[in-house]
Design a protein around this motif. Structure first.
Motif, short mmCIF file in Angstrom:
data_model
loop_
_atom_site.label_atom_id
_atom_site.label_comp_id
_atom_site.label_asym_id
_atom_site.label_seq_id
_atom_site.Cartn_x
_atom_site.Cartn_y
_atom_site.Cartn_z
N ALA A 1 -0.30 4.48 6.91
CA ALA A 1 -1.24 5.05 5.95
C ALA A 1 -2.43 5.60 6.73
N MET A 2 -2.68 6.88 6.60
CA MET A 2 -3.80 7.54 7.27
C MET A 2 -3.76 7.34 8.78
N LYS A 3 -2.60 7.53 9.36
CA LYS A 3 -2.37 7.45 10.81
C LYS A 3 -2.53 6.03 11.36
N VAL A 4 -2.54 5.03 10.49
CA VAL A 4 -2.63 3.63 10.91
C VAL A 4 -1.33 2.94 10.50
N PHE A 5 -0.70 2.25 11.45
CA PHE A 5 0.54 1.53 11.17
C PHE A 5 0.20 0.10 10.78
N ASN A 6 0.49 -0.25 9.54
CA ASN A 6 0.18 -1.57 9.00
C ASN A 6 1.46 -2.41 8.96
N LEU B 1 0.83 -1.20 0.00
CA LEU B 1 0.00 0.00 0.00
C LEU B 1 0.86 1.25 0.00
N MET B 2 0.22 2.39 -0.21
CA MET B 2 0.92 3.66 -0.22
C MET B 2 0.98 4.20 1.21
#
Length: 167
Positions: free
Chosen positions: A129-134, A96-97
């Motif tokens: 991504a969007m303040k979520v750590f994947n 993902l980006m």
């Protein structure tokens, strides 16, 4: 008989002129704009007394900037861009980006180092991504030959992150 007006008298006359009356609609728009700014809103809609307004904050244009990421130097001395995937047999790509992180915090050690053996399911990096750590996990056992992205740098979906060799 002529009347002469002194500067002092002229300023008094100018001060007594009635001020231009502000339109009630303009007053409403100014209040809505102030409310929008104070509350950091991007859009606000107002529908009352037969007046419908929609205020939208303009967003700055985002212009992509091409970046040469480690191209090879040709005999003429000019940089020839060689895709990262062609330089290495196999790579692990970003799913993902977002922003690439090698460890769980800036001061924490990286999940993996170059030359390390990784088993299937091991966490190899984080993509924010969007303040979520994947968490990105290894899909198969392999050896990390080279880390291709700097810590804290943005990546796009499909960008090569690690050069690997399957085990």
């Amino acid at each position: 008989m002529k009347k002469t007006v002194t500067k002092k008298a002229a300023s008094k006359v100018a001060a007594k002129k009635p001020a231009v009356k502000e339109s009630p609609i303009l007053k409403d728009v100014k209040q809505l704009y102030g409310f929008m700014k104070d509350n950091n809103l991007d859009t606000i809609e107002y529908d009352q007394k037969g007046l419908y307004l929609r205020l939208v904050k303009a967003k700055p244009a985002v212009v992509p900037v091409p970046v040469n990421v480690g191209g090879a130097i040709s005999a003429s001395g000019a940089h020839a861009v060689v895709p990262v995937q062609e330089q290495y047999k196999e790579v692990i790509k970003s799913s993902l980006m977002g922003i690439f992180f090698r460890g769980s915090t800036p001061s924490a050690p990286p999940f993996i180092k170059e030359g390390a053996r990784v088993e299937k399911g091991d966490v190899i990096c984080l993509i924010e991504a969007m303040k979520v750590f994947n968490e990105m996990r290894a899909e198969f056992p392999c050896v990390i030959k080279k880390v291709l992205v700097e810590n804290g740098k943005p990546v796009k979906q499909g960008d090569a992150l690690f050069a690997i060799e399957r085990v």
